[in-house]
Design an enzyme around this catalytic site. Structure first.
Site, PDB file in Angstrom:
ATOM      1  N   GLY A 188       0.843  -1.204   0.000  1.00  0.00           N
ATOM      2  CA  GLY A 188       0.000   0.000   0.000  1.00  0.00           C
ATOM      3  C   GLY A 188       0.872   1.246   0.000  1.00  0.00           C
ATOM      4  N   ARG A 211      13.607   9.769  -3.003  1.00  0.00           N
ATOM      5  CA  ARG A 211      14.513  10.901  -3.303  1.00  0.00           C
ATOM      6  C   ARG A 211      15.776  10.820  -2.450  1.00  0.00           C
ATOM      7  NH1 ARG A 211      15.230  15.707  -0.506  1.00  0.00           N
ATOM      8  NH2 ARG A 211      15.859  17.524  -1.731  1.00  0.00           N
ATOM      9  N   ARG A 253      19.441  10.477  -3.953  1.00  0.00           N
ATOM     10  CA  ARG A 253      20.419  11.566  -3.760  1.00  0.00           C
ATOM     11  C   ARG A 253      21.627  11.084  -2.940  1.00  0.00           C
ATOM     12  NH1 ARG A 253      17.663  16.870  -4.630  1.00  0.00           N
ATOM     13  NH2 ARG A 253      17.002  16.506  -6.773  1.00  0.00           N
ATOM     14  N   ARG A 260       0.815  -5.013  -5.102  1.00  0.00           N
ATOM     15  CA  ARG A 260       0.911  -6.152  -4.162  1.00  0.00           C
ATOM     16  C   ARG A 260       1.091  -7.383  -5.034  1.00  0.00           C
ATOM     17  NH1 ARG A 260      -0.677  -4.023   0.701  1.00  0.00           N
ATOM     18  NH2 ARG A 260      -2.387  -2.501   0.702  1.00  0.00           N
ATOM     19  N   ASP A 307       5.167  -4.926   5.800  1.00  0.00           N
ATOM     20  CA  ASP A 307       5.725  -6.237   6.126  1.00  0.00           C
ATOM     21  C   ASP A 307       5.823  -7.170   4.911  1.00  0.00           C
ATOM     22  OD1 ASP A 307       2.991  -6.411   6.095  1.00  0.00           O
ATOM     23  OD2 ASP A 307       2.818  -7.694   7.853  1.00  0.00           O
ATOM     24  N   THR A 315       4.480   2.664   5.440  1.00  0.00           N
ATOM     25  CA  THR A 315       3.073   2.256   5.484  1.00  0.00           C
ATOM     26  C   THR A 315       2.351   3.161   6.474  1.00  0.00           C
ATOM     27  OG1 THR A 315       1.526   0.587   6.335  1.00  0.00           O
ATOM     28  CG2 THR A 315       3.783   0.390   7.096  1.00  0.00           C
ATOM     29  N   ASP A 370       0.098   2.258   8.349  1.00  0.00           N
ATOM     30  CA  ASP A 370      -0.425   1.446   9.460  1.00  0.00           C
ATOM     31  C   ASP A 370       0.423   1.491  10.736  1.00  0.00           C
ATOM     32  OD1 ASP A 370      -2.356   0.695   7.666  1.00  0.00           O
ATOM     33  OD2 ASP A 370      -1.449  -1.237   7.197  1.00  0.00           O
ATOM     34  N   ASP A 391       2.665  -0.561  11.500  1.00  0.00           N
ATOM     35  CA  ASP A 391       2.584  -1.938  12.002  1.00  0.00           C
ATOM     36  C   ASP A 391       3.841  -2.754  11.723  1.00  0.00           C
ATOM     37  OD1 ASP A 391       2.299  -2.119   9.275  1.00  0.00           O
ATOM     38  OD2 ASP A 391       0.654  -3.559   9.336  1.00  0.00           O
ATOM     39  N   ARG A 413      -5.094  -2.115   8.891  1.00  0.00           N
ATOM     40  CA  ARG A 413      -5.090  -3.576   8.703  1.00  0.00           C
ATOM     41  C   ARG A 413      -5.415  -4.239  10.033  1.00  0.00           C
ATOM     42  NH1 ARG A 413      -3.443  -6.254   4.233  1.00  0.00           N
ATOM     43  NH2 ARG A 413      -2.419  -4.413   3.443  1.00  0.00           N
ATOM     44  N   LYS A 429     -24.829  12.968  28.755  1.00  0.00           N
ATOM     45  CA  LYS A 429     -25.261  13.769  29.916  1.00  0.00           C
ATOM     46  C   LYS A 429     -24.734  15.203  29.841  1.00  0.00           C
ATOM     47  CE  LYS A 429     -25.295   9.931  33.160  1.00  0.00           C
ATOM     48  NZ  LYS A 429     -24.417   9.266  34.132  1.00  0.00           N
ATOM     49  N   LYS A 484     -22.837  16.566  26.775  1.00  0.00           N
ATOM     50  CA  LYS A 484     -22.502  17.145  25.462  1.00  0.00           C
ATOM     51  C   LYS A 484     -23.460  16.659  24.380  1.00  0.00           C
ATOM     52  CE  LYS A 484     -18.473  15.306  23.875  1.00  0.00           C
ATOM     53  NZ  LYS A 484     -17.198  14.575  23.877  1.00  0.00           N
ATOM     54  N   GLU A 527     -10.366  -0.887  11.296  1.00  0.00           N
ATOM     55  CA  GLU A 527     -11.008  -1.708  10.263  1.00  0.00           C
ATOM     56  C   GLU A 527     -10.878  -3.207  10.565  1.00  0.00           C
ATOM     57  OE1 GLU A 527      -9.083  -1.373   6.448  1.00  0.00           O
ATOM     58  OE2 GLU A 527      -7.099  -1.555   7.326  1.00  0.00           O
ATOM     59  N   GLN A 550      -7.308   8.208   3.408  1.00  0.00           N
ATOM     60  CA  GLN A 550      -6.269   8.207   4.450  1.00  0.00           C
ATOM     61  C   GLN A 550      -4.867   7.977   3.882  1.00  0.00           C
ATOM     62  OE1 GLN A 550      -7.938   5.795   8.120  1.00  0.00           O
ATOM     63  NE2 GLN A 550      -9.038   5.190   6.283  1.00  0.00           N
TER      64      GLN A 550
HETATM   65  O1  F6P Z   1      -1.426  -1.367   4.507  1.00  0.00           O
HETATM   66  C1  F6P Z   1      -2.031  -0.165   4.205  1.00  0.00           C
HETATM   67  C2  F6P Z   1      -3.508  -0.337   4.031  1.00  0.00           C
HETATM   68  O2  F6P Z   1      -4.060   0.915   3.677  1.00  0.00           O
HETATM   69  C3  F6P Z   1      -4.261  -0.935   5.211  1.00  0.00           C
HETATM   70  O3  F6P Z   1      -4.525   0.000   6.211  1.00  0.00           O
HETATM   71  C4  F6P Z   1      -5.488  -1.475   4.542  1.00  0.00           C
HETATM   72  O4  F6P Z   1      -6.005  -2.576   5.266  1.00  0.00           O
HETATM   73  C5  F6P Z   1      -4.967  -1.936   3.195  1.00  0.00           C
HETATM   74  O5  F6P Z   1      -3.768  -1.234   2.963  1.00  0.00           O
HETATM   75  C6  F6P Z   1      -5.903  -1.704   2.038  1.00  0.00           C
HETATM   76  O6  F6P Z   1      -5.302  -2.257   0.920  1.00  0.00           O
HETATM   77  P1  F6P Z   1      -5.758  -1.986  -0.574  1.00  0.00           P
HETATM   78  O7  F6P Z   1      -5.404  -0.587  -0.941  1.00  0.00           O
HETATM   79  O8  F6P Z   1      -4.988  -2.978  -1.368  1.00  0.00           O
HETATM   80  O9  F6P Z   1      -7.246  -2.181  -0.612  1.00  0.00           O
END
Ligand code: F6P
Length: 319
Positions: A12, A22, A26, A73, A104, A126, A128, A130, A172, A211, A213, A222, A251
């Site tokens: 992604g 870059r 460089r 991918r 990863d 990424t 994420d 992660d 993810r 109560k 706001k 997700e 995002q």
């Molecule tokens: O790894 C980045 C990410 O945006 C994750 O947050 C999300 O689960 C996934 O890629 C979505 O992948 P794709 O763009 O292949 O649908």
């Protein structure tokens, strides 16, 4: 001896990948190396879509979102025969080492090449956050800023209508984006795979918010709960009517923040310097504000969820 390197982005996309490319280009040119860019990650390595990158090739890319090299991918890269084709293409171009920028899956692809004896270095790119072993990945900060802008807008309209906004964010299987978002937008509820989901607690927090706001915010990572179903339950069982919003791929776009540009720039320099110092099968990481390297295998073994849990403790005090 490394005289020629290649760089690719894979998985992604993430804001700041261009800044990392870059920086690699460089730095390599500064050290007297020849540099190639591979189109569309491991797919381009397989297809032989490789071109030389000069100083001008990376001009005006620093602040652009996405990746100008393209990304993909490629699950088939787990196949040894596919890896052998990639290695043949690297040889045709006289490439001595590869810098791979991504998550990863990108790390596993690089590791596979290194098991054939080919020198590799990876950079964590990424949204994420992660990747084990690094405090931050390139793109995380920009994604959070994009999300917070959206969350603030959702708060405005929720407040006008006395509503609860459920916001599903990416990540993810990692809750970092959700927990950081929850702290930064003052959410009432944060739901991730790491922190769990207790419906009674969710409803209690929302009733408590009602109560004093006119709105409540629920942030959900997700792949964990059905947010439309949750919206219906909240509407039935709390004073707030609920609306669910999936932020989705917005995002992943946008111009990288200063923080991501600088992180990417630092990591690119480190990647090339480490390769030239003889390190291979390593990844670059940011640990306690220092840019370091570690074996890719070690990074893949480390937990990528420690930060979500630490930050969730802060969230629980403040909500
Ligand atoms: O790894 C980045 C990410 O945006 C994750 O947050 C999300 O689960 C996934 O890629 C979505 O992948 P794709 O763009 O292949 O649908």
């Amino acid at each position: 001896m490394i005289r020629t390197i290649a760089v690719l982005t894979s998985g992604g996309d993430a804001p700041g990948m261009n800044a990392a490319i870059r920086s690699v280009v460089r730095t390599a040119l500064h050290k007297g190396l020849k540099v190639y860019g591979v189109q569309d990650g491991y797919l381009g390595l397989f297809k032989g879509e490789i071109r030389e990158l000069k100083r001008g090739s990376v001009s005006e890319k620093l602040g652009q979102g996405g990746t100008f090299l393209g990304t993909a991918r490629l699950d088939e890269f787990a196949d040894i025969e596919v890896q052998k084709v990639a290695l043949r293409n690297l040889k045709i171009y006289g490439i001595d080492a590869l810098v791979a920028i991504g998550g990863d899956g990108t790390y596993r692809g690089a590791l596979a090449l290194s098991k054939h004896g080919f020198p590799v270095m990876t950079i964590p790119g990424t949204i994420d956050n992660d990747i084990g072993g690094t405090d931050y990945t390139i793109g995380f900060d920009t994604a959070l800023n994009t999300i917070i802008e959206a969350a603030d807008k959702l708060r405005d309209t929720s407040n006008s209508h006395r509503r609860c906004s459920i916001i599903e964010v990416m990540g993810r299987n990692c809750g970092d984006i959700a927990v950081w978002t929850s702290i930064a937008c003052g959410a009432e509820v944060c739901i991730t795979q790491q922190t769990g989901f207790d419906l009674d607690e969710v409803l209690a927090n929302i009733r408590e918010a009602a109560k004093h706001k006119r709105h409540a915010i629920v942030v959900v990572a997700e792949n964990y709960v059905d947010i439309e179903e949750l919206a219906q339950t909240i509407t039935k069982k709390t004073p707030f009517e609920a609306r669910a919003t999936v932020l989705g791929h917005v995002q992943r776009g946008g111009r990288p923040t200063v923080r991501d540009r600088v992180l990417a720039s630092e990591m690119g320099v480190k990647a090339v310097e480490a390769l030239l110092a003889g390190e291979t099968n390593h990844c670059v990481a940011s640990v306690n504000n220092k840019i370091v390297t570690m074996p890719i295998e070690d990074a893949l073994k480390k937990s990528e969820h420690a930060d979500a849990l630490n930050k969730y403790e802060i969230f629980k005090i403040l909500w």
